[in-house]
Design a protein around this motif. Sequence first.
Motif, mmCIF file in Angstrom:
data_model
loop_
_atom_site.group_PDB
_atom_site.id
_atom_site.type_symbol
_atom_site.label_atom_id
_atom_site.label_comp_id
_atom_site.label_asym_id
_atom_site.label_seq_id
_atom_site.Cartn_x
_atom_site.Cartn_y
_atom_site.Cartn_z
ATOM 1 N N ASP A 3 3.217 -10.175 29.158
ATOM 2 C CA ASP A 3 3.097 -9.945 29.848
ATOM 3 C C ASP A 3 3.048 -10.750 31.499
ATOM 4 O OD1 ASP A 3 -0.070 -11.388 29.024
ATOM 5 O OD2 ASP A 3 1.572 -13.434 28.179
ATOM 6 N N ARG A 4 4.618 -10.899 31.680
ATOM 7 C CA ARG A 4 5.709 -10.412 32.355
ATOM 8 C C ARG A 4 5.109 -8.776 33.551
ATOM 9 N NH1 ARG A 4 9.529 -12.811 28.725
ATOM 10 N NH2 ARG A 4 10.571 -11.347 28.202
ATOM 11 N N LEU A 60 2.921 -5.810 37.307
ATOM 12 C CA LEU A 60 2.294 -4.745 38.040
ATOM 13 C C LEU A 60 1.194 -5.343 39.426
ATOM 14 C CD1 LEU A 60 1.827 -3.103 34.469
ATOM 15 C CD2 LEU A 60 3.153 -2.130 36.286
ATOM 16 N N PHE A 61 0.491 -5.815 38.833
ATOM 17 C CA PHE A 61 -0.835 -6.381 40.008
ATOM 18 C C PHE A 61 -0.302 -6.889 40.971
ATOM 19 C CE2 PHE A 61 -3.055 -7.606 35.723
ATOM 20 C CZ PHE A 61 -4.042 -6.798 35.649
ATOM 21 N N GLU A 62 0.867 -8.252 41.202
ATOM 22 C CA GLU A 62 1.649 -8.742 41.696
ATOM 23 C C GLU A 62 2.714 -7.382 42.711
ATOM 24 O OE1 GLU A 62 4.596 -11.992 43.646
ATOM 25 O OE2 GLU A 62 5.261 -11.199 41.629
ATOM 26 N N ALA A 63 2.934 -6.616 42.056
ATOM 27 C CA ALA A 63 3.648 -5.193 42.854
ATOM 28 C C ALA A 63 2.506 -4.548 44.087
ATOM 29 C CB ALA A 63 4.448 -4.639 41.570
ATOM 30 N N TYR A 64 1.554 -4.475 43.061
ATOM 31 C CA TYR A 64 0.066 -3.755 43.871
ATOM 32 C C TYR A 64 -0.357 -4.138 45.077
ATOM 33 C CZ TYR A 64 -4.000 -0.642 44.246
ATOM 34 O OH TYR A 64 -4.365 0.670 45.119
ATOM 35 N N ILE A 101 10.450 -2.471 36.764
ATOM 36 C CA ILE A 101 8.874 -4.050 37.125
ATOM 37 C C ILE A 101 10.078 -4.092 35.308
ATOM 38 C CG2 ILE A 101 6.897 -4.734 35.712
ATOM 39 C CD1 ILE A 101 6.324 -2.835 38.769
ATOM 40 N N GLY A 102 9.900 -2.841 34.831
ATOM 41 C CA GLY A 102 10.550 -3.111 32.794
ATOM 42 C C GLY A 102 11.816 -3.823 32.983
ATOM 43 N N THR A 103 12.694 -2.823 34.335
ATOM 44 C CA THR A 103 13.968 -3.765 33.352
ATOM 45 C C THR A 103 13.539 -5.409 34.065
ATOM 46 O OG1 THR A 103 15.328 -1.936 34.283
ATOM 47 C CG2 THR A 103 16.335 -3.765 34.294
ATOM 48 N N GLU A 104 13.309 -5.783 34.874
ATOM 49 C CA GLU A 104 13.210 -7.242 35.242
ATOM 50 C C GLU A 104 12.307 -7.896 33.792
ATOM 51 O OE1 GLU A 104 11.814 -7.305 39.326
ATOM 52 O OE2 GLU A 104 13.273 -6.631 40.714
ATOM 53 N N ALA A 105 11.802 -7.484 33.599
ATOM 54 C CA ALA A 105 10.647 -7.660 31.919
ATOM 55 C C ALA A 105 11.306 -8.074 30.546
ATOM 56 C CB ALA A 105 9.101 -7.331 32.251
ATOM 57 N N GLY A 106 12.504 -7.532 30.736
ATOM 58 C CA GLY A 106 13.377 -7.870 29.606
ATOM 59 C C GLY A 106 13.536 -5.665 29.087
ATOM 60 N N LEU A 107 12.747 -5.040 29.587
ATOM 61 C CA LEU A 107 12.932 -3.247 28.809
ATOM 62 C C LEU A 107 14.796 -2.880 29.444
ATOM 63 C CD1 LEU A 107 9.227 -2.396 29.507
ATOM 64 C CD2 LEU A 107 10.140 -3.938 27.525
#
Length: 222
Positions: free
Chosen positions: A124-125, A130-134, A150-156
């Motif tokens: 979900d994060r 992704l939507f907000e970035a675009y 984006i992935g790193t900030e979400a926890g990946l």
Amino acid sequence: MSSKAGPVQVDFVSDFVCPWCWLGHRNWLAAQKQVPEIKAVTVWRPYELDPALPREGKPYKAYMKAKFDGSNREVWQKMRDHLEAAAPGAGIEFRFDEIEHRPSTLDAHRLMRWARGQDAAVADRVADALFEAYFSKLENIGDPGVLARIGTEAGLDEAVLTDLLPGDRDAAAVRDEANFFRRLGVTGVPTFVFNGQLALPGAAAPETLAEALKEAAALPAR
């Protein structure tokens, strides 16, 4: 209404350059709050609005002009007007006039596949980012660097993402999954599929989604 039979799985078929999908997701979050007694598990499913788009994407304005030229331009303007009117109530912002690049979303869906493999909260994060970035931050979500951040900030894991994103890992799997939903009859997004039994296309209002969730929860398990 009880959820003793287990949570309702909701496959949310979407694309991250689809403004209706962002609005649909916000409506879906609002719908779940209307029926808190029913547990729902959202599973993000891929759909490429334009799978023929080259990996590097295309300039946005030229792409949209070709897609919505002539009589289609009026259709797009009406859609824009509706989206921009609905956006504030959903807590989102569309900056259509300022978007410069129309990316391929294959790599964004690869990122989502990996996020989904972690857990629903991470997925979900990633989706919302992704939507907000675009649409709001005017970023190129086809760029591996943007996706890695984006992935790193979400926890990946940043190192893993930096290594995998420039390649083709899971690209075929993403397209196989998208084609599966096309074969099921999904021809546009967003589409909500409740427990594999009930499909609801479009960015439906929260009340409509809440009713669909109640209906799905009441259906006998297959």
